[in-house]
Scaffold this motif. Sequence first.
Motif, PDB file in Angstrom:
ATOM      1  N   ARG A  11       0.839  -1.204   0.000  1.00  0.00           N
ATOM      2  CA  ARG A  11       0.000   0.000   0.000  1.00  0.00           C
ATOM      3  C   ARG A  11       0.870   1.248   0.000  1.00  0.00           C
ATOM      4  O   ARG A  11       0.569   2.225  -0.702  1.00  0.00           O
ATOM      5  CB  ARG A  11      -0.919  -0.005   1.221  1.00  0.00           C
ATOM      6  N   SER A  12       1.921   1.243   0.823  1.00  0.00           N
ATOM      7  CA  SER A  12       2.809   2.402   0.894  1.00  0.00           C
ATOM      8  C   SER A  12       3.483   2.647  -0.451  1.00  0.00           C
ATOM      9  O   SER A  12       3.555   3.784  -0.934  1.00  0.00           O
ATOM     10  CB  SER A  12       3.860   2.174   1.985  1.00  0.00           C
ATOM     11  N   THR A  13       3.969   1.564  -1.059  1.00  0.00           N
ATOM     12  CA  THR A  13       4.615   1.696  -2.366  1.00  0.00           C
ATOM     13  C   THR A  13       3.617   2.200  -3.410  1.00  0.00           C
ATOM     14  O   THR A  13       3.937   3.070  -4.220  1.00  0.00           O
ATOM     15  CB  THR A  13       5.195   0.340  -2.804  1.00  0.00           C
ATOM     16  N   GLY A  14       2.396   1.643  -3.356  1.00  0.00           N
ATOM     17  CA  GLY A  14       1.361   2.082  -4.289  1.00  0.00           C
ATOM     18  C   GLY A  14       0.984   3.538  -4.082  1.00  0.00           C
ATOM     19  O   GLY A  14       0.771   4.285  -5.044  1.00  0.00           O
ATOM     20  N   GLY A  15       0.897   3.947  -2.787  1.00  0.00           N
ATOM     21  CA  GLY A  15       0.569   5.339  -2.493  1.00  0.00           C
ATOM     22  C   GLY A  15       1.642   6.282  -3.011  1.00  0.00           C
ATOM     23  O   GLY A  15       1.342   7.338  -3.588  1.00  0.00           O
ATOM     24  N   ALA A  16       2.911   5.900  -2.805  1.00  0.00           N
ATOM     25  CA  ALA A  16       4.013   6.732  -3.293  1.00  0.00           C
ATOM     26  C   ALA A  16       4.002   6.808  -4.818  1.00  0.00           C
ATOM     27  O   ALA A  16       4.224   7.881  -5.402  1.00  0.00           O
ATOM     28  CB  ALA A  16       5.347   6.173  -2.797  1.00  0.00           C
ATOM     29  N   GLU A  17       3.721   5.666  -5.450  1.00  0.00           N
ATOM     30  CA  GLU A  17       3.646   5.651  -6.908  1.00  0.00           C
ATOM     31  C   GLU A  17       2.491   6.506  -7.408  1.00  0.00           C
ATOM     32  O   GLU A  17       2.608   7.222  -8.418  1.00  0.00           O
ATOM     33  CB  GLU A  17       3.495   4.209  -7.403  1.00  0.00           C
ATOM     34  N   LYS A  18       1.366   6.439  -6.672  1.00  0.00           N
ATOM     35  CA  LYS A  18       0.209   7.271  -7.034  1.00  0.00           C
ATOM     36  C   LYS A  18       0.562   8.750  -6.953  1.00  0.00           C
ATOM     37  O   LYS A  18       0.246   9.537  -7.856  1.00  0.00           O
ATOM     38  CB  LYS A  18      -0.958   6.958  -6.098  1.00  0.00           C
ATOM     39  N   GLU A  19       1.220   9.139  -5.838  1.00  0.00           N
ATOM     40  CA  GLU A  19       1.603  10.547  -5.669  1.00  0.00           C
ATOM     41  C   GLU A  19       2.567  10.976  -6.770  1.00  0.00           C
ATOM     42  O   GLU A  19       2.467  12.102  -7.299  1.00  0.00           O
ATOM     43  CB  GLU A  19       2.246  10.740  -4.295  1.00  0.00           C
ATOM     44  N   ARG A  20       3.502  10.095  -7.124  1.00  0.00           N
ATOM     45  CA  ARG A  20       4.459  10.434  -8.171  1.00  0.00           C
ATOM     46  C   ARG A  20       3.763  10.629  -9.514  1.00  0.00           C
ATOM     47  O   ARG A  20       4.018  11.612 -10.230  1.00  0.00           O
ATOM     48  CB  ARG A  20       5.514   9.333  -8.290  1.00  0.00           C
ATOM     49  N   ILE A  21       2.860   9.687  -9.833  1.00  0.00           N
ATOM     50  CA  ILE A  21       2.142   9.782 -11.116  1.00  0.00           C
ATOM     51  C   ILE A  21       1.261  11.027 -11.138  1.00  0.00           C
ATOM     52  O   ILE A  21       1.183  11.750 -12.150  1.00  0.00           O
ATOM     53  CB  ILE A  21       1.303   8.516 -11.346  1.00  0.00           C
ATOM     54  N   GLN A  22       0.569  11.282 -10.005  1.00  0.00           N
ATOM     55  CA  GLN A  22      -0.306  12.442  -9.940  1.00  0.00           C
ATOM     56  C   GLN A  22       0.496  13.744 -10.059  1.00  0.00           C
ATOM     57  O   GLN A  22       0.083  14.683 -10.748  1.00  0.00           O
ATOM     58  CB  GLN A  22      -1.101  12.432  -8.627  1.00  0.00           C
TER      59      GLN A  22
END
Length: 291
Positions: free
Chosen positions: A196-207
């Motif tokens: 989840r943390s990795t996904g959240g960080a990836e989401k923030e990066r993409i956003q």
Amino acid sequence: MKFLSTFLAVLVALFLVFSQVIYTVDQRQYAIKFQFGEIVSAQTEPGIAFKWPLIQNVRFYDKRNMTLSNTNADSIMTAEKKPLLIDFVVLWRITDVSQYYRSVAGDEEKAKLRLEQTVRALLTQEINLRSIHDVISSERDKITSATRQKASADARQIGVEIVDVRLRRVDFPVEVTNSVYDRMQAERRRVANELRSTGGAEKERIQAEADRERQVIVADAYKEAQTIKGKGDAEATAIYAKAYGADAEFYSFYRSLEAYKGTFQGKNDVLVLDPSSDFFRYFKRYKNGKP
């Protein structure tokens, strides 16, 4: 009539004697012939054999593979000092029937007890040297193979052979199982949180990347729009200047008409101005259609 009865009696007596003299060994059996409790001979091949009645007797033993299972699961410690419940099964058979009789008096239960004790002790030695992972998966076959080879040496002393040894069940005690499940759940939760943390960080990066690209696109579009608008305004100014230079009076008149049109848009519009103001200049000059 008396002769017939005597003849029949002799036949019956001969049959009884014959049945006491001859015995048959099945292909699935061994046979030991005793005389006054001592072994006279052992027959390992199927066929017909003879014995003296009254003074000799025969006992038969199974030649086929037999199964031995431990009565209760054994708790054995691994190299990490963790207990495991081990349930095993042994496949064995008689190879030397005379030795088998001399060692355990031909008693199958005694033979099973000795084999069970031997296999249990050897399994304990092998498992004590290995980790839980080795016992459960990677070295399970090595454990049973080593146990079978070592147990066979002791089994030969009682005239039998260990055909195979298998671990039927390897499990944790109840109290250990609960802690293992708790650790497994905690590990799964840790992995899930990490994902989840990795996904959240990836989401923030993409956003953030998308927002940056949007801002760049909007800025470029605004820049291009302003450039086009500037060019249009410049062209309009040039046209206005050209028109004004050609006929200043007409240009002033046209501009006044545009002002009137923008001002008087409804019948109820009210405008409070001085009648002598410059705004009504063309109204005065062209009153009643005359200049």
